[in-house]
Design a protein around this motif. Structure first.
Motif, PDB file in Angstrom:
ATOM      1  N   UNK A   1       7.581   4.714  -7.860  1.00  0.00           N
ATOM      2  CA  UNK A   1       7.967   3.353  -8.244  1.00  0.00           C
ATOM      3  C   UNK A   1       6.843   2.353  -8.026  1.00  0.00           C
ATOM      4  N   UNK A   2       5.854   2.728  -7.217  1.00  0.00           N
ATOM      5  CA  UNK A   2       4.724   1.820  -7.009  1.00  0.00           C
ATOM      6  C   UNK A   2       4.052   1.460  -8.328  1.00  0.00           C
ATOM      7  N   UNK A   3       4.096   2.372  -9.272  1.00  0.00           N
ATOM      8  CA  UNK A   3       3.448   2.114 -10.557  1.00  0.00           C
ATOM      9  C   UNK A   3       4.192   1.084 -11.389  1.00  0.00           C
ATOM     10  N   UNK A   4       5.396   0.726 -10.961  1.00  0.00           N
ATOM     11  CA  UNK A   4       6.149  -0.313 -11.675  1.00  0.00           C
ATOM     12  C   UNK A   4       5.970  -1.685 -11.019  1.00  0.00           C
ATOM     13  N   UNK A   5       5.335  -1.714  -9.847  1.00  0.00           N
ATOM     14  CA  UNK A   5       5.144  -2.969  -9.121  1.00  0.00           C
ATOM     15  C   UNK A   5       3.898  -3.693  -9.629  1.00  0.00           C
ATOM     16  N   UNK A   6       3.920  -4.992  -9.512  1.00  0.00           N
ATOM     17  CA  UNK A   6       2.722  -5.749  -9.856  1.00  0.00           C
ATOM     18  C   UNK A   6       1.736  -5.679  -8.691  1.00  0.00           C
ATOM     19  N   UNK A   7       0.469  -5.761  -9.022  1.00  0.00           N
ATOM     20  CA  UNK A   7      -0.564  -5.802  -7.986  1.00  0.00           C
ATOM     21  C   UNK A   7      -0.315  -7.009  -7.081  1.00  0.00           C
ATOM     22  N   UNK A   8       0.091  -8.119  -7.655  1.00  0.00           N
ATOM     23  CA  UNK A   8       0.333  -9.331  -6.876  1.00  0.00           C
ATOM     24  C   UNK A   8       1.426  -9.106  -5.831  1.00  0.00           C
ATOM     25  N   UNK A   9       2.497  -8.409  -6.218  1.00  0.00           N
ATOM     26  CA  UNK A   9       3.586  -8.141  -5.279  1.00  0.00           C
ATOM     27  C   UNK A   9       3.113  -7.207  -4.165  1.00  0.00           C
ATOM     28  N   UNK A  10       2.379  -6.165  -4.525  1.00  0.00           N
ATOM     29  CA  UNK A  10       1.895  -5.230  -3.512  1.00  0.00           C
ATOM     30  C   UNK A  10       0.913  -5.917  -2.573  1.00  0.00           C
ATOM     31  N   UNK A  11       0.062  -6.777  -3.107  1.00  0.00           N
ATOM     32  CA  UNK A  11      -0.889  -7.520  -2.275  1.00  0.00           C
ATOM     33  C   UNK A  11      -0.143  -8.449  -1.322  1.00  0.00           C
ATOM     34  N   UNK A  12       0.873  -9.116  -1.837  1.00  0.00           N
ATOM     35  CA  UNK A  12       1.676 -10.009  -1.006  1.00  0.00           C
ATOM     36  C   UNK A  12       2.340  -9.227   0.128  1.00  0.00           C
ATOM     37  N   UNK A  13       2.860  -8.047  -0.180  1.00  0.00           N
ATOM     38  CA  UNK A  13       3.496  -7.230   0.850  1.00  0.00           C
ATOM     39  C   UNK A  13       2.478  -6.745   1.875  1.00  0.00           C
ATOM     40  N   UNK A  14       1.296  -6.361   1.424  1.00  0.00           N
ATOM     41  CA  UNK A  14       0.234  -5.952   2.355  1.00  0.00           C
ATOM     42  C   UNK A  14      -0.132  -7.103   3.286  1.00  0.00           C
ATOM     43  N   UNK A  15      -0.305  -8.274   2.719  1.00  0.00           N
ATOM     44  CA  UNK A  15      -0.655  -9.448   3.525  1.00  0.00           C
ATOM     45  C   UNK A  15       0.442  -9.745   4.543  1.00  0.00           C
ATOM     46  N   UNK A  16       1.693  -9.680   4.102  1.00  0.00           N
ATOM     47  CA  UNK A  16       2.825  -9.960   4.990  1.00  0.00           C
ATOM     48  C   UNK A  16       2.877  -8.935   6.117  1.00  0.00           C
ATOM     49  N   UNK A  17       2.732  -7.652   5.798  1.00  0.00           N
ATOM     50  CA  UNK A  17       2.762  -6.602   6.819  1.00  0.00           C
ATOM     51  C   UNK A  17       1.642  -6.801   7.839  1.00  0.00           C
ATOM     52  N   UNK A  18       0.457  -7.132   7.353  1.00  0.00           N
ATOM     53  CA  UNK A  18      -0.663  -7.337   8.271  1.00  0.00           C
ATOM     54  C   UNK A  18      -0.407  -8.512   9.217  1.00  0.00           C
ATOM     55  N   UNK A  19       0.127  -9.591   8.676  1.00  0.00           N
ATOM     56  CA  UNK A  19       0.414 -10.763   9.519  1.00  0.00           C
ATOM     57  C   UNK A  19       1.564 -10.464  10.491  1.00  0.00           C
ATOM     58  N   UNK A  20       2.639  -9.946   9.961  1.00  0.00           N
ATOM     59  CA  UNK A  20       3.864  -9.737  10.749  1.00  0.00           C
ATOM     60  C   UNK A  20       3.669  -8.695  11.850  1.00  0.00           C
ATOM     61  N   UNK A  21       2.925  -7.626  11.541  1.00  0.00           N
ATOM     62  CA  UNK A  21       2.736  -6.534  12.492  1.00  0.00           C
ATOM     63  C   UNK A  21       1.378  -6.578  13.177  1.00  0.00           C
ATOM     64  N   UNK A  22       0.612  -7.619  12.888  1.00  0.00           N
ATOM     65  CA  UNK A  22      -0.718  -7.792  13.470  1.00  0.00           C
ATOM     66  C   UNK A  22      -1.572  -6.538  13.276  1.00  0.00           C
ATOM     67  N   UNK A  23      -1.688  -6.108  12.023  1.00  0.00           N
ATOM     68  CA  UNK A  23      -2.420  -4.892  11.674  1.00  0.00           C
ATOM     69  C   UNK A  23      -3.797  -5.211  11.128  1.00  0.00           C
ATOM     70  N   UNK A  24      -4.777  -4.404  11.480  1.00  0.00           N
ATOM     71  CA  UNK A  24      -6.054  -4.466  10.787  1.00  0.00           C
ATOM     72  C   UNK A  24      -5.932  -3.576   9.540  1.00  0.00           C
ATOM     73  N   UNK A  25      -7.004  -3.459   8.768  1.00  0.00           N
ATOM     74  CA  UNK A  25      -6.927  -2.676   7.530  1.00  0.00           C
ATOM     75  C   UNK A  25      -6.574  -1.223   7.795  1.00  0.00           C
ATOM     76  N   UNK A  26      -7.100  -0.664   8.869  1.00  0.00           N
ATOM     77  CA  UNK A  26      -6.816   0.723   9.221  1.00  0.00           C
ATOM     78  C   UNK A  26      -5.346   0.916   9.585  1.00  0.00           C
ATOM     79  N   UNK A  27      -4.799  -0.031  10.335  1.00  0.00           N
ATOM     80  CA  UNK A  27      -3.384   0.028  10.707  1.00  0.00           C
ATOM     81  C   UNK A  27      -2.481  -0.108   9.503  1.00  0.00           C
ATOM     82  N   UNK A  28      -2.851  -1.004   8.591  1.00  0.00           N
ATOM     83  CA  UNK A  28      -2.073  -1.173   7.364  1.00  0.00           C
ATOM     84  C   UNK A  28      -2.057   0.126   6.572  1.00  0.00           C
ATOM     85  N   UNK A  29      -3.219   0.742   6.436  1.00  0.00           N
ATOM     86  CA  UNK A  29      -3.320   2.001   5.701  1.00  0.00           C
ATOM     87  C   UNK A  29      -2.378   3.045   6.299  1.00  0.00           C
TER      88      UNK A  29
END
Length: 82
Positions: free
Chosen positions: A35-63
């Motif tokens: 289903x990721x292929x049906x998501x917009x890049x903007x939505x996925x980027x927004x979710x990545x940004x939110x997860x990083x802020x909310x969970x205090x993740x660096x890029x490695x943690x997000x991955x």
């Protein structure tokens, strides 16, 4: 079909770049959560940004978090994760 490839390729490129995925990692993620292929890049980027802020993740943690649960990129932050 050519149209589907043109739609999917930018998303695959973005996922691979944003999460620093190997080809194998990208394949595994998409097979787990096509289903990721049906998501917009903007939505996925927004979710990545939110997860990083909310969970205090660096890029490695997000991955790590996203590889373990790729559906996090498809959720609505406002409806499901806020």
């Amino acid at each position: 079909p050519l149209g589907a490839r043109a739609t999917a390729e930018p998303k695959l490129d973005w996922l691979q770049t944003r999460l620093e995925l190997s080809d194998a990692g990208l394949k595994k993620m998409v097979l787990m959560q096509p289903q990721l292929l049906t998501q917009s890049v903007e939505k996925m980027e927004s979710n990545c940004d939110w997860l990083q802020r909310r969970l205090d993740l660096d890029d490695s943690g997000l991955k790590k978090v996203v590889l373990e649960n790729p559906s996090l990129l498809a959720f609505s932050v406002e409806d499901n994760m806020a």
